[in-house]
Design a protein around this motif. Sequence first.
Motif, PDB file in Angstrom:
ATOM      1  N   PHE A  95      -8.411  97.530 111.545  1.00 12.07           N
ATOM      2  CA  PHE A  95      -9.453  98.018 110.644  1.00 12.07           C
ATOM      3  C   PHE A  95      -9.554  97.181 109.370  1.00 12.07           C
ATOM      4  O   PHE A  95     -10.597  97.170 108.723  1.00 12.07           O
ATOM      5  CB  PHE A  95      -9.221  99.488 110.308  1.00 12.07           C
ATOM      6  N   ALA A  96      -8.483  96.475 109.012  1.00 11.76           N
ATOM      7  CA  ALA A  96      -8.545  95.609 107.838  1.00 11.76           C
ATOM      8  C   ALA A  96      -9.490  94.435 108.066  1.00 11.76           C
ATOM      9  O   ALA A  96     -10.017  93.857 107.117  1.00 11.76           O
ATOM     10  CB  ALA A  96      -7.154  95.096 107.485  1.00 11.76           C
ATOM     11  N   LYS A  97      -9.747  94.081 109.334  1.00 11.69           N
ATOM     12  CA  LYS A  97     -10.586  92.931 109.650  1.00 11.69           C
ATOM     13  C   LYS A  97     -12.024  93.306 109.970  1.00 11.69           C
ATOM     14  O   LYS A  97     -12.873  92.438 110.148  1.00 11.69           O
ATOM     15  CB  LYS A  97      -9.986  92.167 110.846  1.00 11.69           C
ATOM     16  N   LEU A  98     -12.310  94.597 110.065  1.00 13.24           N
ATOM     17  CA  LEU A  98     -13.648  95.024 110.468  1.00 13.24           C
ATOM     18  C   LEU A  98     -14.568  95.252 109.274  1.00 13.24           C
ATOM     19  O   LEU A  98     -14.174  95.901 108.304  1.00 13.24           O
ATOM     20  CB  LEU A  98     -13.568  96.328 111.269  1.00 13.24           C
ATOM     21  N   PRO A  99     -15.815  94.739 109.335  1.00  9.71           N
ATOM     22  CA  PRO A  99     -16.783  95.056 108.281  1.00  9.71           C
ATOM     23  C   PRO A  99     -17.281  96.491 108.384  1.00  9.71           C
ATOM     24  O   PRO A  99     -17.692  97.106 107.411  1.00  9.71           O
ATOM     25  CB  PRO A  99     -17.915  94.057 108.536  1.00  9.71           C
ATOM     26  N   SER A 100     -17.242  97.043 109.607  1.00 13.61           N
ATOM     27  CA  SER A 100     -17.663  98.424 109.825  1.00 13.61           C
ATOM     28  C   SER A 100     -17.042  98.922 111.126  1.00 13.61           C
ATOM     29  O   SER A 100     -16.507  98.144 111.913  1.00 13.61           O
ATOM     30  CB  SER A 100     -19.194  98.539 109.896  1.00 13.61           C
ATOM     31  N   VAL A 101     -17.121 100.224 111.332  1.00 19.40           N
ATOM     32  CA  VAL A 101     -16.548 100.839 112.528  1.00 19.40           C
ATOM     33  C   VAL A 101     -17.686 101.247 113.462  1.00 19.40           C
ATOM     34  O   VAL A 101     -18.584 102.003 113.060  1.00 19.40           O
ATOM     35  CB  VAL A 101     -15.708 102.080 112.160  1.00 19.40           C
ATOM     36  N   ALA A 102     -17.669 100.751 114.694  1.00 17.52           N
ATOM     37  CA  ALA A 102     -18.700 101.070 115.680  1.00 17.52           C
ATOM     38  C   ALA A 102     -18.289 102.329 116.440  1.00 17.52           C
ATOM     39  O   ALA A 102     -17.234 102.359 117.079  1.00 17.52           O
ATOM     40  CB  ALA A 102     -18.898  99.908 116.643  1.00 17.52           C
TER      41      ALA A 102
END
Length: 217
Positions: A95-102
């Motif tokens: 989650f630290a690398k994600l711009p958003s959660v799908a």
Amino acid sequence: MPKLSQLIIASAIISYATVAFAQMTPEDLKAQVDSRSGNLSGFQELLDDPNPRRSLAAVEGMLASGDSNLERMALTFALTNPDTAIRATALEHHFAKLPSVAISFDATKLSDDEMKVLIKVLNILGGSIGPDKLGSFNYQPAAYDEQMGCYPQVYNERLCAMRLGRGFVSLYFYGTNVSGHWVNFTADETGTLKGGTTFDYAGTRAGSVPMTIRLIN
């Protein structure tokens, strides 16, 4: 813009690699494949160490390696691991690398009236749904805040939007006319986070909607 000399050098390297591959015998290719496979097997042995601390250290090192293959191997191993500390490490890295959660959802069990409520909620959340009643939306918290111990809301960084636990993720759904509430997503044996909720729009509730967050493609 690259200089002419750089383009010439790059072209020469590509040409050399193409010729080298063309001259490679099946035995040469098999040796390279076996070598690569052997290397990955060695990393798998580190992950499978019976000592949880050594296994966790291997996960942390592979996730920080910068090698996409090693990251994927460690992520797959960690997200499906029964050890909560190992799962938590994988979730934090992911989650630290994600711009958003799908987030995907299944509304096939909702009635027509409940669907009308859900569609209003989706308009607030920026989601979409198809004629098969399957849909998705993106959830975007702000960057992790050390003092708060969570990922704050984008438009109000004094409030938490996402919390990570040992093997689960909690998201806070909110919006205009949408009653705010926390939803827990728990990792299953495939590394998929599963949760569900009953959305509320202006006091009118839709039925239960199962949701998933896919972590491993």
